[in-house]
Design a protein around this motif. Structure first.
Motif, mmCIF file in Angstrom:
data_model
loop_
_atom_site.group_PDB
_atom_site.id
_atom_site.type_symbol
_atom_site.label_atom_id
_atom_site.label_comp_id
_atom_site.label_asym_id
_atom_site.label_seq_id
_atom_site.Cartn_x
_atom_site.Cartn_y
_atom_site.Cartn_z
ATOM 1 N N ALA A 175 0.822 -1.212 0.000
ATOM 2 C CA ALA A 175 0.000 0.000 0.000
ATOM 3 C C ALA A 175 0.860 1.268 0.000
ATOM 4 C CB ALA A 175 -0.933 0.006 1.204
ATOM 5 N N VAL A 176 0.310 2.316 -0.594
ATOM 6 C CA VAL A 176 0.943 3.636 -0.646
ATOM 7 C C VAL A 176 0.078 4.611 0.132
ATOM 8 C CG1 VAL A 176 1.649 5.530 -2.150
ATOM 9 C CG2 VAL A 176 1.953 3.174 -2.909
ATOM 10 N N ASN A 177 0.714 5.434 0.955
ATOM 11 C CA ASN A 177 -0.020 6.474 1.684
ATOM 12 C C ASN A 177 -0.215 7.664 0.741
ATOM 13 O OD1 ASN A 177 -0.822 8.671 3.333
ATOM 14 N ND2 ASN A 177 0.165 7.760 5.117
ATOM 15 N N MET A 324 -9.865 10.396 -4.736
ATOM 16 C CA MET A 324 -9.358 9.028 -4.890
ATOM 17 C C MET A 324 -10.080 8.060 -3.954
ATOM 18 S SD MET A 324 -7.295 8.552 -7.346
ATOM 19 C CE MET A 324 -6.740 6.913 -6.884
ATOM 20 N N SER A 325 -10.510 8.527 -2.801
ATOM 21 C CA SER A 325 -11.270 7.676 -1.876
ATOM 22 C C SER A 325 -12.597 7.272 -2.502
ATOM 23 C CB SER A 325 -11.522 8.412 -0.551
ATOM 24 O OG SER A 325 -10.316 8.762 0.084
ATOM 25 N N ASN A 481 -12.835 3.150 4.765
ATOM 26 C CA ASN A 481 -13.220 4.076 5.833
ATOM 27 C C ASN A 481 -13.306 5.502 5.279
ATOM 28 O OD1 ASN A 481 -12.946 5.980 8.101
ATOM 29 N ND2 ASN A 481 -12.579 4.169 9.341
ATOM 30 N N MET A 482 -14.463 6.164 5.499
ATOM 31 C CA MET A 482 -14.686 7.502 4.948
ATOM 32 C C MET A 482 -14.997 8.525 6.051
ATOM 33 S SD MET A 482 -14.319 7.163 1.647
ATOM 34 C CE MET A 482 -15.213 8.457 0.788
ATOM 35 N N GLU A 483 -14.548 8.290 7.284
ATOM 36 C CA GLU A 483 -14.817 9.221 8.382
ATOM 37 C C GLU A 483 -14.138 10.560 8.139
ATOM 38 O OE1 GLU A 483 -15.057 7.535 12.615
ATOM 39 O OE2 GLU A 483 -13.753 6.102 11.584
ATOM 40 N N VAL A 494 -8.902 8.910 8.591
ATOM 41 C CA VAL A 494 -7.885 7.864 8.460
ATOM 42 C C VAL A 494 -7.133 8.093 7.152
ATOM 43 C CG1 VAL A 494 -7.484 5.377 8.286
ATOM 44 C CG2 VAL A 494 -9.338 6.251 9.732
ATOM 45 N N PRO A 495 -5.800 8.154 7.167
ATOM 46 C CA PRO A 495 -5.042 8.371 5.931
ATOM 47 C C PRO A 495 -5.427 7.358 4.853
ATOM 48 C CG PRO A 495 -3.586 8.528 7.830
ATOM 49 C CD PRO A 495 -4.909 8.062 8.353
#
Length: 504
Positions: A175-177, A324-325, A481-483, A494-495
């Motif tokens: 994974a990439v942050n 992107m989310s 997670n979309m908080e 959450v990043p």
């Protein structure tokens, strides 16, 4: 003496008391008549001293105000301490503020934090309306965001190509942050154009660049003491806010001073036009009078640099993360978007800025991101400058105005029953006026309202063209997670960490 002989002293005293009492009754009656003639917007019941501040406890401000607007209407009066605010929650009311009566509502409330960090209101975004602010905006538009700054997109193309190459070489299934990736990208583009290719990535002393900007944004959001004029200074002092503000200003000012000193050590006349950055231009303008016989001061230059730091990076990064989310979480959207982009690019090895002008679905995706994830959930406050009427209600000078962009973007009465759903296709037929206002409007609209969406579109097009994106650790894409988190700028709590799978 003769007067007192004709009119006894007791009679004069009685007459004076009667006259004063009559004047008191007349004044009281006049005030009551005036109050009766005044029609104020509906308001929640307020408490002594704190006003309606207790209504904001337990929820983010934009959500708490949105829920209250369901009860009290799209224009609501809300007191924070002694300061009255209008809470605007509908396109019709927003248009009144940002367009129809923009000349009355184009100022900003005073605040200790903004006064300190803007060098006594020398900036563009947070300062009250003035001739000086208008001139500063013209300089920013022409010398940083205008035609002279085509370098902004040239630098964007370079930074994006570097980012894509790094992702291609990234270990598979790791994974990439993207929060970190986007911050480095946008900071590289904005700061290199503003401060030059050798801009200082981190301050010499003090906190990191990221912490410096975050703290500045927090201070620009104001303090509790701003709303309690008699005891505000003691509240800010006792809570430690004043000390934090001074520390923040000292660190920010030291960084800006270093940037200016680096440029002063260069001989500007020997720098080619292609290599001149925004600070070079500002220093040149400070060395000669303009058409009105004025010239930029050092505080003017510092305030413009502060605006670039606090307004040019964070909101773009936040929008990229949310875009992107949503694309990753909605596989249907990602596949449709990839089809458009890959068909448009064909066999070319990279995305060009001119390519994105033909990508209609990409533009819908970015619009939908800004609708449902407005970077600033409550626009920077406006302030009324003269008595007027909004929606049939009286508004008095000094009243602040908060426009709930987050709530307006999710209003089912405007966007339909699927208002909470990420559905870009809604913009195939929907013409936007003031239904969504992520960049504000009128005289105080965001200077980057035309360039920022293009930047987001180009970055997204490049990432979606080259890679398929997955959520790590076996989590389904739709369960991402979309908080939300934050108040002045609404971030993803959450990043965003995703796995890039190279597309062949």
């Amino acid at each position: 003496m003769e007067t007192f002989q004709i009119f006894p002293s007791w009679l004069l005293t009685t007459t004076l008391v009667f006259f004063m009492f009559s004047m008191f009754l007349y004044t009281l009656r006049s005030k009551r008549s005036s109050m009766a003639a005044t029609k104020l917007p509906p308001s929640p019941p307020k408490l002594p001293i704190i006003g309606n501040l207790h209504k904001l406890l337990g929820k983010p401000r934009h959500q708490a105000l949105w829920h209250l607007s369901k009860q009290y209407g799209p224009i609501m009066q809300f007191h924070i301490g002694s300061k009255p605010f209008l809470i605007i929650s509908s396109p019709i009311m927003a248009k009144q503020i940002l367009k129809t009566q923009d000349h009355i509502f184009c100022s900003r409330p005073l605040s200790k934090g903004t006064k300190r960090l803007t060098y006594n209101y020398m900036d563009i975004a947070f300062s009250p309306q003035s001739d000086h602010r208008r001139e500063m905006r013209k300089i920013l538009m022409s010398e940083f965001l205008g035609p002279k700054r085509g370098r902004l997109f040239n630098q964007l193309v370079t930074e994006v190509e570097t980012m894509v190459r790094a992702l291609v070489l990234h270990p598979p299934n790791v994974a990439v942050n993207l929060n970190t990736l986007f911050l480095a990208l946008v900071k590289g583009v904005v700061c290199k154009v503003a401060f030059g290719n050798n801009y200082r990535r981190q301050p010499i002393n003090g906190p990191s660049w990221e912490v410096l900007v975050d703290e500045a944004l927090e201070m620009l959001g104001g303090s509790i003491g701003d709303f309690f004029p008699w005891v505000g200074r003691f509240i800010d002092q006792f809570s430690g806010w004043s000390t934090k503000l001074e520390t923040c200003f000292t660190n920010l000012d030291a960084y800006i001073e270093t940037v200016i000193d680096d440029h002063k050590n260069q001989i500007i006349e020997e720098v080619s036009d292609d290599d001149k950055d925004f600070v070079h231009t500002l220093l040149e303008m400070s060395s000669k009078d303009d058409a009105y016989g004025c010239r930029l001061t050092k505080e003017d230059i510092k305030a413009l640099i502060m605006d670039v730091l606090t307004g040019g990076v964070d909101t773009t990064v936040v929008t990229l993360v949310w875009a992107m989310s949503e694309i990753t979480r909605n596989v249907r959207v990602m596949q449709k978007l990839q089809t458009e982009i890959r068909n448009q690019i064909g066999t070319k090895q990279k995305v060009a800025v001119t390519d994105i002008t033909k990508m209609t679905y990409l533009k819908m995706v970015v619009k939908e991101t800004l609708r449902i994830h407005s970077p600033a959930p409550l626009l920077i406050p406006h302030e009324c400058m003269s008595r007027c009427q909004i929606g049939g209600y009286d508004v008095f000078p000094g009243t602040g105005v908060l426009i709930n962009a987050w709530g307006m973007g999710r209003d089912p009465s405007v966007w339909g029953d699927n208002a909470a759903e990420f559905y870009p296709e809604r913009f195939e037929k929907f013409e936007v006026d003031f239904e969504m206002v992520p960049f504000g409007g009128g005289r105080r609209s965001c200077p980057a309202m035309n360039t920022a969406p293009t930047t987001v579109e180009f970055v997204i097009a490049s990432l979606v063209y080259w890679f398929d994106w997955e959520v790590p650790d076996g989590v389904k894409n739709e369960d991402l997670n979309m908080e939300e988190d934050g108040s002045l700028v609404l971030r993803k709590k959450v990043p965003l960490c995703l796995v890039p799978n190279k597309y062949n």
